[in-house]
Design a protein around this motif. Structure first.
Motif, PDB file in Angstrom:
ATOM      1  N   ILE B   4      63.036 -71.535 -23.112  1.00 13.09           N
ATOM      2  CA  ILE B   4      62.540 -70.167 -23.003  1.00 13.09           C
ATOM      3  C   ILE B   4      61.550 -70.099 -21.847  1.00 13.09           C
ATOM      4  O   ILE B   4      60.598 -70.873 -21.807  1.00 13.09           O
ATOM      5  N   THR B   5      61.782 -69.196 -20.929  1.00 11.87           N
ATOM      6  CA  THR B   5      60.846 -68.981 -19.833  1.00 11.87           C
ATOM      7  C   THR B   5      60.408 -67.531 -19.819  1.00 11.87           C
ATOM      8  O   THR B   5      61.150 -66.641 -20.269  1.00 11.87           O
ATOM      9  N   GLN B   6      59.204 -67.326 -19.331  1.00 12.38           N
ATOM     10  CA  GLN B   6      58.664 -65.978 -19.186  1.00 12.38           C
ATOM     11  C   GLN B   6      58.195 -65.795 -17.744  1.00 12.38           C
ATOM     12  O   GLN B   6      57.648 -66.723 -17.146  1.00 12.38           O
ATOM     13  N   ARG B  22      59.534 -60.388 -18.240  1.00 13.21           N
ATOM     14  CA  ARG B  22      60.883 -60.884 -18.525  1.00 13.21           C
ATOM     15  C   ARG B  22      60.822 -62.133 -19.386  1.00 13.21           C
ATOM     16  O   ARG B  22      60.000 -63.018 -19.169  1.00 13.21           O
ATOM     17  N   CYS B  23      61.740 -62.182 -20.344  1.00 18.53           N
ATOM     18  CA  CYS B  23      61.928 -63.380 -21.154  1.00 18.53           C
ATOM     19  C   CYS B  23      63.370 -63.835 -20.971  1.00 18.53           C
ATOM     20  O   CYS B  23      64.291 -63.020 -21.110  1.00 18.53           O
ATOM     21  N   PHE B  90      53.765 -62.992 -25.691  1.00 19.95           N
ATOM     22  CA  PHE B  90      54.660 -64.102 -25.984  1.00 19.95           C
ATOM     23  C   PHE B  90      56.043 -63.574 -26.345  1.00 19.95           C
ATOM     24  O   PHE B  90      56.186 -62.616 -27.111  1.00 19.95           O
ATOM     25  N   CYS B  91      57.025 -64.244 -25.818  1.00 18.39           N
ATOM     26  CA  CYS B  91      58.401 -64.031 -26.212  1.00 18.39           C
ATOM     27  C   CYS B  91      58.781 -65.136 -27.197  1.00 18.39           C
ATOM     28  O   CYS B  91      58.252 -66.263 -27.116  1.00 18.39           O
ATOM     29  N   PRO B 109      56.116 -69.657 -23.031  1.00 14.96           N
ATOM     30  CA  PRO B 109      54.783 -70.114 -22.625  1.00 14.96           C
ATOM     31  C   PRO B 109      53.744 -69.010 -22.550  1.00 14.96           C
ATOM     32  O   PRO B 109      52.551 -69.299 -22.435  1.00 14.96           O
ATOM     33  N   GLY B 110      54.144 -67.765 -22.609  1.00  9.14           N
ATOM     34  CA  GLY B 110      53.189 -66.663 -22.578  1.00  9.14           C
ATOM     35  C   GLY B 110      52.981 -66.093 -21.189  1.00  9.14           C
ATOM     36  O   GLY B 110      53.148 -66.782 -20.169  1.00  9.14           O
ATOM     37  N   THR B 111      52.616 -64.810 -21.160  1.00  8.25           N
ATOM     38  CA  THR B 111      52.248 -64.108 -19.926  1.00  8.25           C
ATOM     39  C   THR B 111      50.885 -63.472 -20.142  1.00  8.25           C
ATOM     40  O   THR B 111      50.708 -62.698 -21.086  1.00  8.25           O
TER      41      THR B 111
END
Lengths: 110, 116
Positions: B4-6, B22-23, B90-91, B109-111
């Protein structure tokens, strides 16, 4: 009042101490999760349980469904255990989505 | 670690500007979630998706919209950012409950978003 209450909010321990973090909830649940969030923010799942007790290394999680209560124990605590520990419950009352406690900030000093 | 990337990981924006987070997941999980995390509060659900083009509101959805045109991407849009939307976002992904595999949630990882 939050549906999921954690105590304590903050906890400072000396290395080697036995640590207990508590979680209480108010509705019937299908599962309870314990999560760990390190400084820097990443959130990882430690345990998912619906009854009894689970153990992973120095971490132990227990749940008492009748009392609507769970505990997370850390044995022989270490500074690397310093993190925020988050309890979350899944319930049909919440559409089977997770509802989170506010977290317990743990600092373990060497 | 679940894939998972943000993006972006950090953003500073001005009040009134639109912002899209974006997630992206590589796990092919059906459910995707957007949460915000604020001091003194637990993670709070903003919106979630249970499939492509299928989304629903969470407990703090006002001022946010989402879209999911592909299984792997879930976008969160703040149409006109306000200072109260300063937060860490967070996604997360999961399989639906109950799942024969697991319905654990895996977090991105959060934005960190700051609205000035």
């Amino acid at each position: 009042k939050n549906e999921v209450e954690q105590s304590p909010q903050n906890l400072t321990a000396q290395e080697g101490e036995f640590i207990t973090i508590n979680c209480s909830y108010s509705v019937g649940i299908s599962a309870l999760h314990w999560l760990q969030q390190h400084p820097g923010g990443g959130i990882v799942s430690l345990f998912m349980l619906s009854s009894g007790k689970k153990k992973h290394g120095r971490l132990i999680a227990t749940i008492n469904i009748q009392e609507k209560h769970s505990s997370l124990h850390i044995t022989a605590s270490h500074p690397r255990d310093s993190a925020v520990y988050i309890c979350a419950v899944r319930s049909g009352e919440y559409g089977n989505k997770l509802v989170f406690g506010a977290g317990t900030i743990l600092r373990v000093k060497s | 670690d679940a894939g998972i990337t943000q993006s972006p990981r950090h953003k500073v924006t001005e009040t009134g500007t639109p912002v899209t987070l974006r997630c992206h997941q590589t796990e092919n999980h059906r459910y995707m979630y957007w949460y915000r995390q604020d001091p003194g509060h637990g993670l709070r659900l903003i919106h979630y998706s249970y499939g492509v083009k299928d989304t629903d509101k969470g407990e703090v959805s006002d001022g946010y919209s989402v879209s999911r045109s592909k299984t792997e991407d879930f976008l969160l849009t703040l149409e006109s950012a306000t200072s109260s939307q300063t937060s860490v976002y967070f996604c997360a992904i999961s399989e639906p409950y109950p799942s024969v595999v697991s319905y654990e949630q895996y977090f991105g990882p959060g934005t960190r978003l700051t609205v000035t």
